[in-house]
Design a protein around this motif. Sequence first.
Motif, PDB file in Angstrom:
ATOM      1  N   ILE A  38      -5.516   1.459  -1.431  1.00 47.76           N
ATOM      2  CA  ILE A  38      -5.553   0.781  -2.649  1.00 47.76           C
ATOM      3  C   ILE A  38      -4.200   0.215  -2.842  1.00 47.76           C
ATOM      4  N   LEU A  39      -4.095  -1.255  -3.172  1.00 43.84           N
ATOM      5  CA  LEU A  39      -2.508  -1.685  -3.377  1.00 43.84           C
ATOM      6  C   LEU A  39      -1.927  -1.034  -4.778  1.00 43.84           C
ATOM      7  N   THR A  40      -0.548  -0.667  -4.497  1.00 47.47           N
ATOM      8  CA  THR A  40       0.055  -0.023  -5.555  1.00 47.47           C
ATOM      9  C   THR A  40       0.687  -1.024  -6.632  1.00 47.47           C
ATOM     10  N   THR A  41       0.455  -2.355  -5.965  1.00 45.55           N
ATOM     11  CA  THR A  41       1.419  -3.278  -6.924  1.00 45.55           C
ATOM     12  C   THR A  41       0.954  -3.282  -8.351  1.00 45.55           C
ATOM     13  N   GLN A  42       1.833  -3.542  -9.347  1.00 44.60           N
ATOM     14  CA  GLN A  42       1.464  -3.517 -10.623  1.00 44.60           C
ATOM     15  C   GLN A  42       1.859  -5.164 -11.102  1.00 44.60           C
ATOM     16  N   ARG A  78       0.858  -1.477   0.074  1.00 39.77           N
ATOM     17  CA  ARG A  78       0.193   0.077   0.062  1.00 39.77           C
ATOM     18  C   ARG A  78       0.763   1.247  -0.018  1.00 39.77           C
ATOM     19  N   GLN A  79       2.082   1.135   0.264  1.00 37.20           N
ATOM     20  CA  GLN A  79       3.087   2.209   0.287  1.00 37.20           C
ATOM     21  C   GLN A  79       3.182   2.754  -1.139  1.00 37.20           C
ATOM     22  N   VAL A  80       2.951   4.222  -1.177  1.00 32.11           N
ATOM     23  CA  VAL A  80       3.179   4.832  -2.460  1.00 32.11           C
ATOM     24  C   VAL A  80       4.542   5.537  -2.545  1.00 32.11           C
ATOM     25  N   PHE A  81       5.244   5.551  -3.552  1.00 28.56           N
ATOM     26  CA  PHE A  81       6.378   5.910  -3.915  1.00 28.56           C
ATOM     27  C   PHE A  81       7.748   5.282  -3.035  1.00 28.56           C
ATOM     28  N   GLY A  82       7.458   4.218  -2.792  1.00 26.86           N
ATOM     29  CA  GLY A  82       8.570   3.787  -1.958  1.00 26.86           C
ATOM     30  C   GLY A  82       8.079   2.619  -1.117  1.00 26.86           C
ATOM     31  N   GLN A  83       9.288   2.152  -0.413  1.00 26.58           N
ATOM     32  CA  GLN A  83       9.144   0.849   0.560  1.00 26.58           C
ATOM     33  C   GLN A  83       9.911   1.106   1.704  1.00 26.58           C
ATOM     34  N   GLY A  84       9.198   1.198   2.924  1.00 28.63           N
ATOM     35  CA  GLY A  84      10.062   1.237   4.204  1.00 28.63           C
ATOM     36  C   GLY A  84      10.594   2.724   4.134  1.00 28.63           C
ATOM     37  N   MET A  86      -5.668 -12.774  -9.134  1.00 34.83           N
ATOM     38  CA  MET A  86      -6.375 -13.446  -8.531  1.00 34.83           C
ATOM     39  C   MET A  86      -5.667 -13.079  -6.889  1.00 34.83           C
ATOM     40  N   SER A  87      -4.440 -13.270  -6.679  1.00 34.81           N
ATOM     41  CA  SER A  87      -3.813 -13.144  -5.406  1.00 34.81           C
ATOM     42  C   SER A  87      -4.075 -11.628  -5.186  1.00 34.81           C
ATOM     43  N   LYS A  88      -3.669 -10.799  -5.914  1.00 38.14           N
ATOM     44  CA  LYS A  88      -3.783  -9.216  -5.657  1.00 38.14           C
ATOM     45  C   LYS A  88      -5.425  -8.893  -5.256  1.00 38.14           C
ATOM     46  N   GLU A  89      -6.361  -9.396  -6.020  1.00 29.25           N
ATOM     47  CA  GLU A  89      -7.744  -9.322  -5.493  1.00 29.25           C
ATOM     48  C   GLU A  89      -7.940  -9.742  -4.143  1.00 29.25           C
ATOM     49  N   ARG A  90      -7.458 -10.828  -3.777  1.00 30.90           N
ATOM     50  CA  ARG A  90      -7.565 -11.342  -2.437  1.00 30.90           C
ATOM     51  C   ARG A  90      -6.614 -10.641  -1.401  1.00 30.90           C
ATOM     52  N   GLU A  91      -5.674 -10.002  -1.712  1.00 31.25           N
ATOM     53  CA  GLU A  91      -4.893  -8.948  -0.908  1.00 31.25           C
ATOM     54  C   GLU A  91      -5.855  -7.833  -0.604  1.00 31.25           C
ATOM     55  N   GLN A  92      -6.261  -7.332  -1.907  1.00 28.72           N
ATOM     56  CA  GLN A  92      -7.075  -6.048  -1.768  1.00 28.72           C
ATOM     57  C   GLN A  92      -8.352  -5.933  -0.783  1.00 28.72           C
TER      58      GLN A  92
END
Length: 279
Positions: free
Chosen positions: A195-199, A152-158, A182-188
């Motif tokens: 919103i999950l930022t994962t592409q 969920r972190q935007v523009f970076g990680q930690g 499918m896994s992204k939907e589940r995580e969401q």
Amino acid sequence: MHVQCPWLLDRPAISLSYCHCFHYTISEEMASADRNLLILNFLTLASLSLFCADKAFCIRIPDRDSTTPRELSDQSLKTAVFALGSFWRSEAVFGCLNGVVRTTSGYAGGSKINPEYRSLGDHAESVMVEYDPKEINFRQLLEVFWSSHDPRQVFGQGPDVGPQYRSIIFTNGTEEARLAAMSKEREQTKSRSSILTTQIQQLESFYPAEPEHQKFELKRHPMLLQLIGNLPEDELEVSNLAAKLNGYAAELCPQRIQKQIDAKINGIIRRGWPVLREV
Ligand code: MHO
């Protein structure tokens, strides 16, 4: 004649090896004294076989767990690439998993040709994971991906800021793309407030990073490097043991594996035997 001990097949304690026991045929015509002796022998062998679970008394045929990467042909391995923040950490997260044979830090997801650490262009820091599909699958790797960073972190990680730390699942086509979606939907669904930022992207190119970024966490611990025999860089990069210890050094292995490696290392330190061959 040898047969596999059928009562041991479902015991997790011996899943790393097979125990063999002797099988006797008792003939109807046998004299009763002989038969009693034979039954006694059989019972003794059967109880000895039960000790197989305690490792010591049986014939052991090592399974794939102790197979070195060189013994596995590259054709039997599969490859997955993920971006989830600093590749030092990503490589450590995946390196420790059973079934993962090799890991490589690198750059992916952008268009720049031949990216480098100081000028990686539009690429994201990534890890390439080579794995044995008989031991671990893409689905399980996805679970590790989700649980090892904050998508969920935007523009970076930690603490690391910038698009080079963005979250990406790379796929090789429809089936992996479907599993990833499918896994992204589940995580969401677990995360209603953001919103999950994962592409999810088809992998175009993966550029291995410079040697100093490979097994970075392990290289911070000279004692561990020494324990595996101070391998030259080219061997370190493809070593399964180095991939595992890289995760251990960063304390990112599952707790059970972390403890198992601790115990191995302590044993070696006690005995004064400097080279660790497997964990
Ligand atoms: N937080 C890390 C980022 C390194 S990375 C491989 C650091 O210590 O700079 O981009």
